[in-house]
Design an enzyme around this catalytic site. Structure first.
Site, PDB file in Angstrom:
ATOM      1  N   SER A  45       0.969  -1.140   0.051  1.00  0.00           N
ATOM      2  CA  SER A  45      -0.024   0.197  -0.037  1.00  0.00           C
ATOM      3  C   SER A  45       1.009   1.280   0.104  1.00  0.00           C
ATOM      4  O   SER A  45       1.570   1.566  -0.893  1.00  0.00           O
ATOM      5  CB  SER A  45      -0.951   0.085   1.177  1.00  0.00           C
ATOM      6  OG  SER A  45      -1.885   0.823   1.128  1.00  0.00           O
ATOM      7  N   ASP A 130      -9.716  -4.157  -4.879  1.00  0.00           N
ATOM      8  CA  ASP A 130      -9.278  -3.364  -4.080  1.00  0.00           C
ATOM      9  C   ASP A 130      -9.744  -2.102  -4.284  1.00  0.00           C
ATOM     10  O   ASP A 130      -9.660  -1.404  -5.436  1.00  0.00           O
ATOM     11  CB  ASP A 130      -7.861  -3.204  -4.195  1.00  0.00           C
ATOM     12  CG  ASP A 130      -7.224  -2.685  -3.301  1.00  0.00           C
ATOM     13  OD1 ASP A 130      -7.523  -1.787  -2.602  1.00  0.00           O
ATOM     14  OD2 ASP A 130      -5.939  -2.580  -2.965  1.00  0.00           O
ATOM     15  N   HIS A 165      -7.919  -5.206  -0.913  1.00  0.00           N
ATOM     16  CA  HIS A 165      -6.542  -4.356  -0.298  1.00  0.00           C
ATOM     17  C   HIS A 165      -5.868  -5.294   0.497  1.00  0.00           C
ATOM     18  O   HIS A 165      -4.647  -5.369   0.580  1.00  0.00           O
ATOM     19  CB  HIS A 165      -6.995  -3.268   0.264  1.00  0.00           C
ATOM     20  CG  HIS A 165      -5.720  -2.244   0.387  1.00  0.00           C
ATOM     21  ND1 HIS A 165      -5.088  -1.670  -0.643  1.00  0.00           N
ATOM     22  CD2 HIS A 165      -5.343  -1.871   1.564  1.00  0.00           C
ATOM     23  CE1 HIS A 165      -4.139  -1.085  -0.127  1.00  0.00           C
ATOM     24  NE2 HIS A 165      -4.294  -1.119   1.204  1.00  0.00           N
TER      25      HIS A 165
END
Length: 197
Positions: A45, A130, A165
């Site tokens: 991320s 995501d 995610h």
């Protein structure tokens, strides 16, 4: 390292995050804890942003890099207030609708700073579902790397079709994902048996 250290790594000082990471890598090499030929890095991320930025800045410092669901198209994402978290993240990154933040973000955004140079072995992952880092962002980064990089080191893109995610759900699915990542690193380090290469 305290609040001031944190403040010195955001907004118009965000690049300190990347130079600090590079300094840590150089320290590990200097002190003989590691070598460039064995130093592998991994981030997810916003940590994937870190990985993307440092491999653009100092690609020769690392043997392999893993960028999981990486936030690598900073300007495009931060300009889209419909993406979850974007507006609340302006406190951390800045609002690119203001010229100084736009220019600064563009100066470190991994997608915008890929250049013709040798890169380490790279694995980039994405999750089709995501909502935070859309799969197109890491895909765009990989496409640009494929177009620009000047060596034949590994460049893999893995998009999980059933993940968001936080990767696939389920204990064994997560372990399979981890095994894939570790196998990539072992391959980059030439530590797999010849029948597994």
């Amino acid at each position: 390292m305290g609040r001031q250290w944190y403040e010195n790594g955001k907004l118009l000082k965000k690049k300190n995050t990347f130079t600090d990471f590079i300094a840590c890598a150089e320290y590990l090499i200097d002190k003989k804890y590691c070598s460039k030929e064995k130093l592998c890095i991994n981030g997810r991320s916003a940590g994937g942003l870190l990985i993307g930025a440092v491999i653009n800045m100092r690609p020769n410092l690392f043997k392999a890099a893993v960028a999981g669901v990486p936030f690598v198209d900073v300007v495009t994402t931060m300009l889209d207030p419909t993406i979850p978290l974007t507006t609340s993240e302006w406190e951390e990154w800045g609002d690119p609708r203001q010229e100084e933040f736009y220019s600064y973000m563009k100066s470190y955004s991994p997608v915008d700073n890929v250049k013709a140079q040798n890169y380490p072995d790279i694995l980039v992952t994405a999750g089709l579902n995501d909502p935070r880092v859309m799969y197109s962002e890491p895909a765009k980064f990989v496409a640009k790397l494929r177009e620009m990089k000047t060596n034949d080191n590994l460049l893999l893109f893995k998009c999980e079709m059933g993940a968001g995610h936080f990767s696939k759900s389920g204990r064994f699915e997560k372990l399979q994902e981890d095994a894939f990542t570790y196998t990539f690193i072992l391959k980059a380090l030439n530590m797999l048996g010849s029948e597994q290469q």
